[in-house]
Structure formats: C-alpha cells, structure tokens
Design a protein around this motif. Structure first.
Motif, PDB file in Angstrom:
ATOM      1  N   MET A  78       0.842  -1.198   0.000  1.00 45.22           N
ATOM      2  CA  MET A  78       0.000   0.000   0.000  1.00 45.22           C
ATOM      3  C   MET A  78       0.881   1.253   0.000  1.00 45.22           C
ATOM      4  O   MET A  78       2.056   1.184   0.360  1.00 45.22           O
ATOM      5  N   ALA A  87       0.670  -5.626   2.210  1.00 41.73           N
ATOM      6  CA  ALA A  87      -0.730  -5.766   2.621  1.00 41.73           C
ATOM      7  C   ALA A  87      -1.113  -7.242   2.543  1.00 41.73           C
ATOM      8  O   ALA A  87      -1.862  -7.742   3.372  1.00 41.73           O
ATOM      9  N   LEU A 130     -10.520  -2.249   1.647  1.00 41.17           N
ATOM     10  CA  LEU A 130      -9.078  -2.012   1.656  1.00 41.17           C
ATOM     11  C   LEU A 130      -8.801  -0.588   2.132  1.00 41.17           C
ATOM     12  O   LEU A 130      -9.234   0.380   1.501  1.00 41.17           O
TER      13      LEU A 130
END
Length: 164
Positions: A78, A87, A130
């Motif tokens: 990320m 991630a 997310l």
C-alpha cells in the motif's frame, strides 16, 4: 516499413503485469471477468485515510522455460508501506511452477515474430474494505532469489490533485 531487418528480442527471465479493476467475477468454466478496469491514471480519493470497498487485481507473471524454476513471492504494498510490510503476499513454489499444465507453452503460428515459449501463472485477487492511509502507489512486486520484479502499480491521488 524499411528494408532493415528487425531482430526479435528474447523475453526477460521473469516478467509480468497487473490489471486493476473494481471487481472480478469468476465463472464455472474457470474463466473470470474483470469489471470496471481502472485506467493507468489511477484512482482519486476525497480524503485519507479512506476505504476502497473492493479492488480486484489480475496478476500475471511469466518465466522463460530455460531459466531454472524457483520459488516466487508475490507481494502487494500500500502507499507509504515499507518493504517488509506487504498488505498481502503469496508464494508460488518451484513445484507449482513445474506442474504440468501451469500455463506452459507458446502460441504457434506462422508469424515472422512468434510469441516466446513461457511458463505463465495468473492469479486474480479481490480485496474488500481495503484501507488506503495516504496518497501514493499500490505496488505489486515479485521476489525471486535476490531480485525484485515490478508487476504493476496503481496511483492513488487526492481528488484535489486530479488533473482535468
């Protein structure tokens, strides 16, 4: 075209790409459909941190068959994350690479520029909720031996910086 001959370049040892989309649908036949493919300009978010409800990634990587198969770790980072903070990640083992039917082959046709013979693996990853903490790049990387291979990136920018 000119009279000069073109030379077909050899494929790199390991290479690939990632296509980012809003979602993916999986078919009974084993095929999939990417829905809402995100353009290379990236995505813009109004504020940070922010949550993307869904993000799909079609990650494809290929290796020449003359190169010794080895474990390959695929990792997604990320924006702002360190190199030890993916991630998520997944390792394709040497045994998986060597399995019969793992996308091994070349497209045979009568072309002066034939497709190279490669081992090919495609993975579709769909995330939900997310969290994106800051602007930057979502990066997909392959790690093999002591090498890092870029498989794609998606730019995440604040809406205020979006170019018209």
């Amino acid at each position: 075209m000119t009279d000069q001959a073109y030379v077909m370049r050899e494929a790199p040892e390991l290479f690939g790409r990632t296509i980012f989309a809003e979602d993916a649908r999986f078919e009974v036949s084993g095929q999939f459909t990417l829905v809402g493919v995100i353009p290379t300009a990236g995505i813009d978010l109004a504020e940070f941190p922010s949550v993307i409800p869904k993000l799909a990634m079609m990650i494809e990587f290929q290796q020449r068959p003359d190169v010794e198969a080895d474990d390959v770790r695929i990792a997604v980072f990320m924006p702002g994350a360190g190199t030890e903070e993916p991630a998520f990640d997944h390792t394709i083992t040497k045994d998986e690479w060597l399995k019969e039917g793992v996308g091994f082959g070349a497209i045979e046709h009568n072309s002066p520029y034939p497709s190279p013979l490669v081992r090919r693996v495609t993975q579709v990853v769909v995330t939900s909720n997310l969290e994106i903490k800051r602007p930057g790049m979502i990066q997909v990387r392959a790690f093999r031996r002591r090498e890092v291979i870029g498989l794609g990136a998606l730019r995440v920018i604040p809406t205020s910086e979006k170019q018209v």
